[in-house]
Each structure stands twice: as C-alpha cells, then as structure tokens.
Design a protein around this motif. Sequence first.
Motif, mmCIF file in Angstrom:
data_model
loop_
_atom_site.group_PDB
_atom_site.id
_atom_site.type_symbol
_atom_site.label_atom_id
_atom_site.label_comp_id
_atom_site.label_asym_id
_atom_site.label_seq_id
_atom_site.Cartn_x
_atom_site.Cartn_y
_atom_site.Cartn_z
ATOM 1 N N UNK A 186 0.832 -1.208 0.000
ATOM 2 C CA UNK A 186 0.000 0.000 0.000
ATOM 3 C C UNK A 186 0.866 1.257 0.000
ATOM 4 N N UNK A 187 1.888 1.269 0.827
ATOM 5 C CA UNK A 187 2.788 2.436 0.893
ATOM 6 C C UNK A 187 3.469 2.648 -0.451
ATOM 7 N N UNK A 188 3.941 1.575 -1.057
ATOM 8 C CA UNK A 188 4.616 1.691 -2.352
ATOM 9 C C UNK A 188 3.669 2.129 -3.458
ATOM 10 N N UNK A 189 2.399 1.790 -3.351
ATOM 11 C CA UNK A 189 1.452 2.140 -4.408
ATOM 12 C C UNK A 189 1.046 3.609 -4.376
ATOM 13 N N UNK A 190 1.170 4.275 -3.242
ATOM 14 C CA UNK A 190 0.758 5.674 -3.165
ATOM 15 C C UNK A 190 1.938 6.637 -3.154
ATOM 16 N N UNK A 191 3.095 6.148 -3.494
ATOM 17 C CA UNK A 191 4.277 6.992 -3.510
ATOM 18 C C UNK A 191 4.155 8.045 -4.615
ATOM 19 N N UNK A 192 4.152 9.305 -4.231
ATOM 20 C CA UNK A 192 4.048 10.385 -5.203
ATOM 21 C C UNK A 192 5.415 11.035 -5.345
ATOM 22 N N UNK A 193 5.932 11.011 -6.556
ATOM 23 C CA UNK A 193 7.222 11.642 -6.816
ATOM 24 C C UNK A 193 7.062 13.156 -6.830
ATOM 25 N N UNK A 194 8.131 13.841 -6.566
ATOM 26 C CA UNK A 194 8.111 15.297 -6.584
ATOM 27 C C UNK A 194 8.812 15.778 -7.856
ATOM 28 N N UNK A 195 8.007 16.288 -8.774
ATOM 29 C CA UNK A 195 8.525 16.801 -10.034
ATOM 30 C C UNK A 195 8.645 18.318 -10.006
ATOM 31 N N UNK A 196 7.773 18.959 -9.218
ATOM 32 C CA UNK A 196 7.760 20.410 -9.118
ATOM 33 C C UNK A 196 7.084 20.799 -7.806
ATOM 34 N N UNK A 197 6.865 22.077 -7.593
ATOM 35 C CA UNK A 197 6.255 22.558 -6.352
ATOM 36 C C UNK A 197 4.735 22.422 -6.335
ATOM 37 N N UNK A 198 4.101 22.146 -7.452
ATOM 38 C CA UNK A 198 2.646 22.089 -7.528
ATOM 39 C C UNK A 198 2.149 20.686 -7.192
ATOM 40 N N UNK A 199 1.402 20.551 -6.089
ATOM 41 C CA UNK A 199 0.969 19.247 -5.582
ATOM 42 C C UNK A 199 0.095 18.492 -6.574
ATOM 43 N N UNK A 200 -0.835 19.168 -7.227
ATOM 44 C CA UNK A 200 -1.747 18.485 -8.153
ATOM 45 C C UNK A 200 -0.998 17.981 -9.379
ATOM 46 N N UNK A 201 -0.110 18.796 -9.913
ATOM 47 C CA UNK A 201 0.689 18.364 -11.064
ATOM 48 C C UNK A 201 1.533 17.159 -10.679
ATOM 49 N N UNK A 202 2.142 17.178 -9.483
ATOM 50 C CA UNK A 202 2.922 16.031 -9.014
ATOM 51 C C UNK A 202 2.072 14.769 -8.962
ATOM 52 N N UNK A 203 0.880 14.881 -8.411
ATOM 53 C CA UNK A 203 0.003 13.720 -8.279
ATOM 54 C C UNK A 203 -0.358 13.151 -9.651
ATOM 55 N N UNK A 204 -0.700 14.019 -10.592
ATOM 56 C CA UNK A 204 -1.066 13.560 -11.940
ATOM 57 C C UNK A 204 0.126 12.889 -12.610
#
Length: 180
Positions: free
Chosen positions: A40-58
């Motif tokens: 579960x932890x590995x499946x929700x890992x969101x990488x950080x590409x920029x400062x915008x949280x929504x863009x990162x999530x997408x």
Amino acid sequence: MRKYRHDTNNIIQSIYSLLESPDKTSSEEALKLTKTLEDEINSVNICRYCSHAIVNAVLSDKEKTLNKSGVDCKFNVNIPQDISISGFDLCRIFSNMLDNALEACKILKGQSISVDASIIDGYLYVKMKNPVSQSAKYEDKDRGNGLEIMKQITEKYNGETIVTVEDGIFETLVTMKCVD
C-alpha cells in the motif's frame, strides 16, 4: 495524509499485537499484514517533479500507468504551487496530454515520452513529445476529446494548443497565461 497516517498507525499497532501473541498463526498474520502495508505504501508513492501538488500527483499516477505499458517517461517540470491557473484545469491538461501519449504508444512498443513545463514571461508552457504511428489520423472526430478539451482550457487562459506531427513524433505545445 492525516487519514493515511491514522490508518497506518492502527495497522502497525495490530502488527505489534499479533507479534506479541505466542501462537504461530498470529506471527503469520502479522507478516501478511506487514506485506499488505508495504504494498500500500509503495502504491501511493508520489514523486516530486515540481512545487505544484496536483501536477505532481497527476504525473506520478500517469507515470506508473505509462511504465506498466512499457513507456519510459522523462519529466522536466517547473510549476510553482501558487500559479493562477486552477488545479482542476492543470489536472485536465496534464491528464489529457499523458492519456493521448499512452494511446499513441500502445501501438508502438518500447517507446518514451517527454514533458517539459515552465513559466516564461507570464505564460505556462507545457510541451509533450511522444512517438506516433505514421498511419494515425488526428483530425478524426471519433478519436476522443482530449485535444478539444485542451484547446478550450488554453483559450480560457488566453493561450493556445499547438499540435505538430513530424518524422513519427507527435508534439503538443500548450500555452496559458498564468500571471494576472
């Protein structure tokens, strides 16, 4: 995240309780629960590409989907959190671009896509490149709504959507005014 932390803490407490039990079945159950938590932890890992949280999530979500389909992703994205373009519209732009790229890459194996995004002179520029089959026709109205949606969003922000196809590369450039 608070809800996620809360659930995680409860699961960890359950694992501790199972490990303190003297029977072997409880230890096996603790091991299963630990493995499920890890997955579960590995499946929700969101990488950080920029400062915008929504863009990162997408980007994080779509990258997983693309990678599962054998498509390599290269993201060079610099978008701040406090941009004047709504998160809803940014989500729609990036989701449609990446969904379109995935659709094009399904036909071609072992491909890669690139996304570059930055703010220049008060405008957000997002450029995506992906391979495309030489026989694909993108004027066909039956192909989907992604490009039309992007055009509507970019017009809303005094920008535009430019699409070019050359030498087997489909390039989408989206511009949107992001400074009032």
